[in-house]
Design a protein around this motif. Structure first.
Motif: not given
Length: 554
Positions: A152-165
């Motif tokens: 996945l090198a160079g492919a990831i342009v963004g990260e996010a997380c939505f998770s119940t705490d």
């Protein structure tokens, strides 16, 4: 081509003689045995209602005020007209009578729907024509991924997380950095513990889409769109709850509310990340008809579609022969069944139905997994990313076309695969045929059908009205045995039994039309306990609440 109306917009239109069912029957059934149930509450503006017109800015604030102490953990779903909450039975009459509430449905914790497939679908031919997904991004709503995996090198342009705490219903915690319920910084999609079953899922899905320079068993290979980018969005929460995880102890599940927040994030940031398509390899329940009017995900999926972004969803792995899981049951999503590498449907696990849009390779798929390694997996989870990536290739080639036109390029003239059990025919993903005939195909896709949106809504069921329920039965007993027990015990109830897969049945239970109104009113709840009572004469029948039980295992 006729423009599809948003499902929720349809809900808001007045309909003579009927009103939309507001409260899902399962909400009442759960509250019969539990003090609280997690729900999604869809709101609407009412210009004649206090705080219900144009000033109706916050669904969660409104719901919190309206329900007071009958609701806990009320939270917004971004800026959507939806609130998540955990409600008691005292909230039901308030929600039913409130003109600013249009739908109350359970917030379902859904599980994931668990190398040489690229040449099989003709992906190498598209790459040879210069289309490998350059400048196109696939948003992957999943378990996150190993962000430093070489594939996945160079492919990831963004990260996010939505998770119940936190929750008053489940023992659950967030998988976002710091234990917060949202994260959008680097590392947000890399927190799923590798020792928990399923946390390798997202890395595998990401590799199918955009993996490159991969090597396994002395073979070099890549994903369907090896030059595409990835927006990784972690939507799972960690459960330490026997009621959810059974014997597994800890497990991961994705709440519908977290999927909603993630999809809204994609909608808001679609231009920033050049999002071409969304992949959702997850699901729950059994649906043999479109669920547009009952799913809280319908509106946001249609909003994305209207912006040119298809949402591709796995059909599910319960080997149903005429139904799919939610959200694959949403007609504007692109639902995907799984094939073997010879092109035949893998009915040993894949859900199949005429409402499925397309089939794609899902069996024995090699892709990236955590630990900078590679492994073989199977499931409709593996089939969906083949289609999501294929649509990214087509978006690169045809940037101005609608989702319906792109879908038509995949399905029109495609090879057909047949379910040998039922004769159901589905188009099979194969890019070679469209590469040769791209320039002339502009027809509409089956996904554009609006028949479910034109159907008459079902009446609302007040607490004093009779209940109903849909259940899944798992048993090796003959159909005749189950029918015998139901004939003997259903009494005032109408019990409709339908085989839907190997050793699997759907059972719909409602009061008989001939039952006197006063007797109907006495039937307040139909739940799994009710059904177990109906089947008391035959052992070894497992009974599951349809929407809440996927996979349907003990």
């Amino acid at each position: 081509m006729r423009k599809i109306l948003l499902a929720f917009a349809t809900l808001l239109l007045p309909t003579a003689g009927v009103c939309q069912q507001k409260i899902e029957n399962g909400v009442r059934a759960e509250l019969n045995t539990a003090p609280l149930v997690r729900v999604l509450i869809v709101t609407r503006p009412d210009p004649e209602q206090t705080n219900g017109g144009a000033s109706f800015a916050s669904a969660s604030s409104y719901i919190s005020d309206a329900l007071s102490d009958s609701a806990k953990n009320v939270r917004p779903i971004g800026s959507l007209p939806v609130a998540a909450a955990e409600i008691s039975a005292a909230a039901l009459p308030r929600l039913r009578e409130d003109p600013n509430v249009v739908l109350v449905t359970r917030d379902i914790p859904m599980p994931p729907t668990l190398m040489d497939s690229v040449p099989f679908i003709g992906g190498d031919k598209m790459h040879g024509l210069g289309y490998s997904g350059t400048n196109e991004t696939v948003a992957v709503l999943d378990t996150g991924a190993q962000v430093d995996h070489p594939a996945l090198a160079g492919a990831i342009v963004g990260e996010a997380c939505f998770s119940t705490d936190h929750s008053n219903v489940y023992n659950v915690k967030s998988l976002c950095p710091g234990g917060f319920d949202v994260g959008t910084v680097a590392g947000s999609a890399g927190q799923c513990p590798t020792d928990v079953v399923g946390c390798d899922h997202g890395t595998h899905v990401a590799g199918i889409i955009a993996g490159h320079n991969m090597k396994f068993a002395a073979k070099n290979f890549g994903g369907v769109a090896p030059a595409a980018k990835l927006l990784l969005i972690q939507v799972y929460s960690l459960f330490d709850d026997p009621a959810v995880c059974k014997a597994a102890g800890k497990c991961i599940r994705s709440f519908t509310s977290d999927q909603l927040r993630a999809l809204e994030y994609v909608l808001k940031h679609r231009a920033e990340f050049s999002v071409a398509t969304v992949n959702m390899s997850l699901g729950s329940g059994y649906f043999d008809a479109a669920c547009d009017k009952s799913s809280a995900l319908t509106e946001i999926i249609e909003r994305l579609r209207s912006k040119g972004i298809p949402t591709v969803v796995s059909a599910g792995n319960e080997h149903f022969f005429d139904g799919v899981a939610e959200p694959a049951c949403i007609s504007s999503a692109v639902s995907v069944a799984a094939t073997k590498k010879d092109g035949s449907l893998d009915v040993s696990y894949s859900n199949v139905a005429s409402m499925v849009h397309i089939a794609a390779p899902g069996t024995d798929i090699v892709s990236s997994v955590p630990g900078s390694a590679y492994a073989t997996m199977k499931g409709t989870s593996m089939a969906a990313p083949h289609v999501a990536a294929a649509l990214a290739l087509l978006r690169q080639e045809f940037p101005g076309e609608s989702v319906s036109q792109l879908e038509s390029r995949l399905t029109s003239g495609a090879p057909i695969t047949v379910d040998v059990r039922t004769g159901t025919k589905l188009p099979r993903l194969e890019l070679v045929h469209q590469a040769a005939a791209n320039s002339s195909s502009t027809g509409s896709s089956p996904a554009t059908s609006s028949s479910s949106m034109e159907s008459t809504p079902t009446p609302d069921t007040a607490p004093s009205s009779p209940a109903s329920g849909t259940f899944i039965l798992k048993t090796a007993r003959p159909t005749a045995d189950i029918e015998w027990a139901l004939d003997n015990n259903c009494g005032n109830l109408k019990c409709d039994l339908k085989p839907i897969g190997e050793d699997t049945f759907k059972l719909d239970v409602t009061p008989k039309p001939s039952v006197a109104p006063q007797d109907k009113a006495k039937i307040m709840t139909i739940d799994t306990s009710t059904v177990k009572g109906l089947l008391k004469d035959i052992p070894s029948v497992a009974v599951f609440d349809n929407r809440l039980s996927s996979p349907f295992t003990k």
